[in-house]
Design a protein around this motif. Structure first.
Motif, PDB file in Angstrom:
ATOM      1  N   GLN A  28     -71.386  -6.051  80.602  1.00  0.00           N
ATOM      2  CA  GLN A  28     -71.030  -7.144  79.695  1.00  0.00           C
ATOM      3  C   GLN A  28     -70.137  -6.679  78.546  1.00  0.00           C
ATOM      4  O   GLN A  28     -69.506  -7.499  77.889  1.00  0.00           O
ATOM      5  CB  GLN A  28     -72.284  -7.846  79.165  1.00  0.00           C
ATOM      6  CG  GLN A  28     -73.136  -7.044  78.197  1.00  0.00           C
ATOM      7  CD  GLN A  28     -74.278  -6.295  78.850  1.00  0.00           C
ATOM      8  OE1 GLN A  28     -74.123  -5.693  79.906  1.00  0.00           O
ATOM      9  NE2 GLN A  28     -75.444  -6.318  78.221  1.00  0.00           N
ATOM     10  N   ASN A  29     -70.071  -5.379  78.321  1.00  0.00           N
ATOM     11  CA  ASN A  29     -69.217  -4.845  77.251  1.00  0.00           C
ATOM     12  C   ASN A  29     -67.915  -4.260  77.792  1.00  0.00           C
ATOM     13  O   ASN A  29     -67.176  -3.614  77.052  1.00  0.00           O
ATOM     14  CB  ASN A  29     -69.981  -3.786  76.467  1.00  0.00           C
ATOM     15  CG  ASN A  29     -71.205  -4.381  75.801  1.00  0.00           C
ATOM     16  OD1 ASN A  29     -71.125  -5.393  75.123  1.00  0.00           O
ATOM     17  ND2 ASN A  29     -72.352  -3.771  76.021  1.00  0.00           N
ATOM     18  N   LEU A  89     -68.855 -13.424  79.163  1.00  0.00           N
ATOM     19  CA  LEU A  89     -70.081 -12.764  79.602  1.00  0.00           C
ATOM     20  C   LEU A  89     -70.740 -12.035  78.436  1.00  0.00           C
ATOM     21  O   LEU A  89     -71.959 -12.107  78.257  1.00  0.00           O
ATOM     22  CB  LEU A  89     -69.794 -11.787  80.746  1.00  0.00           C
ATOM     23  CG  LEU A  89     -71.005 -11.006  81.266  1.00  0.00           C
ATOM     24  CD1 LEU A  89     -72.081 -11.941  81.801  1.00  0.00           C
ATOM     25  CD2 LEU A  89     -70.565 -10.020  82.335  1.00  0.00           C
ATOM     26  N   LYS A  90     -69.944 -11.345  77.651  1.00  0.00           N
ATOM     27  CA  LYS A  90     -70.480 -10.636  76.491  1.00  0.00           C
ATOM     28  C   LYS A  90     -71.149 -11.608  75.525  1.00  0.00           C
ATOM     29  O   LYS A  90     -72.271 -11.385  75.069  1.00  0.00           O
ATOM     30  CB  LYS A  90     -69.359  -9.871  75.778  1.00  0.00           C
ATOM     31  CG  LYS A  90     -69.831  -9.077  74.589  1.00  0.00           C
ATOM     32  CD  LYS A  90     -68.709  -8.298  73.954  1.00  0.00           C
ATOM     33  CE  LYS A  90     -69.238  -7.476  72.796  1.00  0.00           C
ATOM     34  NZ  LYS A  90     -68.228  -6.597  72.223  1.00  0.00           N
ATOM     35  N   ILE A  98     -79.948 -10.458  75.478  1.00  0.00           N
ATOM     36  CA  ILE A  98     -80.106  -9.454  76.529  1.00  0.00           C
ATOM     37  C   ILE A  98     -79.743  -8.073  75.995  1.00  0.00           C
ATOM     38  O   ILE A  98     -78.646  -7.867  75.480  1.00  0.00           O
ATOM     39  CB  ILE A  98     -79.231  -9.812  77.757  1.00  0.00           C
ATOM     40  CG1 ILE A  98     -79.725 -11.125  78.355  1.00  0.00           C
ATOM     41  CG2 ILE A  98     -79.252  -8.684  78.782  1.00  0.00           C
ATOM     42  CD1 ILE A  98     -78.850 -11.664  79.471  1.00  0.00           C
ATOM     43  N   ARG A  99     -80.676  -7.122  76.160  1.00  0.00           N
ATOM     44  CA  ARG A  99     -80.437  -5.733  75.745  1.00  0.00           C
ATOM     45  C   ARG A  99     -80.237  -4.810  76.939  1.00  0.00           C
ATOM     46  O   ARG A  99     -79.819  -3.674  76.768  1.00  0.00           O
ATOM     47  CB  ARG A  99     -81.594  -5.233  74.880  1.00  0.00           C
ATOM     48  CG  ARG A  99     -81.716  -5.963  73.556  1.00  0.00           C
ATOM     49  CD  ARG A  99     -82.649  -5.247  72.586  1.00  0.00           C
ATOM     50  NE  ARG A  99     -83.859  -4.741  73.183  1.00  0.00           N
ATOM     51  CZ  ARG A  99     -85.052  -5.305  73.136  1.00  0.00           C
ATOM     52  NH1 ARG A  99     -85.205  -6.453  72.498  1.00  0.00           N
ATOM     53  NH2 ARG A  99     -86.090  -4.756  73.718  1.00  0.00           N
ATOM     54  N   PHE A 100     -80.578  -5.266  78.147  1.00  0.00           N
ATOM     55  CA  PHE A 100     -80.360  -4.451  79.344  1.00  0.00           C
ATOM     56  C   PHE A 100     -78.948  -4.693  79.873  1.00  0.00           C
ATOM     57  O   PHE A 100     -78.238  -5.588  79.396  1.00  0.00           O
ATOM     58  CB  PHE A 100     -81.427  -4.746  80.414  1.00  0.00           C
ATOM     59  CG  PHE A 100     -81.610  -6.207  80.738  1.00  0.00           C
ATOM     60  CD1 PHE A 100     -80.864  -6.808  81.740  1.00  0.00           C
ATOM     61  CD2 PHE A 100     -82.532  -6.973  80.042  1.00  0.00           C
ATOM     62  CE1 PHE A 100     -81.027  -8.152  82.039  1.00  0.00           C
ATOM     63  CE2 PHE A 100     -82.706  -8.317  80.333  1.00  0.00           C
ATOM     64  CZ  PHE A 100     -81.948  -8.901  81.337  1.00  0.00           C
ATOM     65  N   THR A 101     -78.525  -3.904  80.832  1.00  0.00           N
ATOM     66  CA  THR A 101     -77.167  -3.975  81.356  1.00  0.00           C
ATOM     67  C   THR A 101     -76.980  -5.211  82.228  1.00  0.00           C
ATOM     68  O   THR A 101     -77.770  -5.482  83.121  1.00  0.00           O
ATOM     69  CB  THR A 101     -76.844  -2.721  82.194  1.00  0.00           C
ATOM     70  OG1 THR A 101     -76.977  -1.576  81.345  1.00  0.00           O
ATOM     71  CG2 THR A 101     -75.440  -2.764  82.763  1.00  0.00           C
ATOM     72  N   VAL A 102     -75.901  -5.947  81.945  1.00  0.00           N
ATOM     73  CA  VAL A 102     -75.518  -7.091  82.770  1.00  0.00           C
ATOM     74  C   VAL A 102     -74.284  -6.688  83.559  1.00  0.00           C
ATOM     75  O   VAL A 102     -73.298  -6.208  82.992  1.00  0.00           O
ATOM     76  CB  VAL A 102     -75.220  -8.336  81.903  1.00  0.00           C
ATOM     77  CG1 VAL A 102     -74.714  -9.490  82.767  1.00  0.00           C
ATOM     78  CG2 VAL A 102     -76.459  -8.751  81.118  1.00  0.00           C
TER      79      VAL A 102
END
Length: 155
Positions: A28-29, A89-90, A98-102
């Protein structure tokens, strides 16, 4: 001599690519997702959307699960059901907390996951990339952890 060098470089390139895992795109980043984070690991894969009320409720549970599983080498990943990308998305991930990886790219083809018509849906994938469990509806960290541990005990 030049032909031999070209052939040797081509061969080395093929060997290097053969050692690479699946291409999971970016998060997301916009950061690349290393294949080592998913390949040959247990994976908890959660599909979510901003418009999904149960998704909003379970996101804190998946944040807690991701924290719990860091030490156990199990990855918790999210996928946006609506396939939003880039800044959208970010932003959506941040709004959902959300803190986990998307994953920006849906890994369904790598894991042979059929498109679900309902949300939320979570998949537990084993170290061989095989879907071992499909969990429909809102989940808790404790519930997913119990299912994961039961599946791992069968291995």
């Amino acid at each position: 001599m030049a032909r031999r060098l070209a052939a040797a470089l081509t061969f080395i390139g093929i060997l290097m690519l053969a050692g690479c895992g699946n291409d999971y795109g970016v998060d997301q980043n916009g950061q690349p997702i290393a294949s080592q984070r998913l390949d040959k690991h247990w994976v908890v894969l959660n599909y979510w959307a901003e418009w999904c009320a149960p998704c909003r409720t379970e996101i804190p549970e998946f944040n807690a699960l991701a924290d719990q599983l860091k030490e156990r080498n199990v990855g918790v990943f999210g996928v946006n059901f609506d396939h939003v990308q880039g800044e959208e998305l970010k932003s959506a991930s941040e709004k959902m907390g959300i803190r986990f990886t998307v994953l920006a790219q849906d890994p369904a083809e790598f894991f042979d996951i059929p498109r679900s018509e309902g949300l939320p849906v979570t998949y537990i994938i084993d170290t061989q990339g095989k879907v071992r469990e499909q969990l429909l509806g809102e989940q808790t960290a404790a519930g997913v952890m119990a299912k994961l541990e039961a599946l791992q005990a069968l291995k």
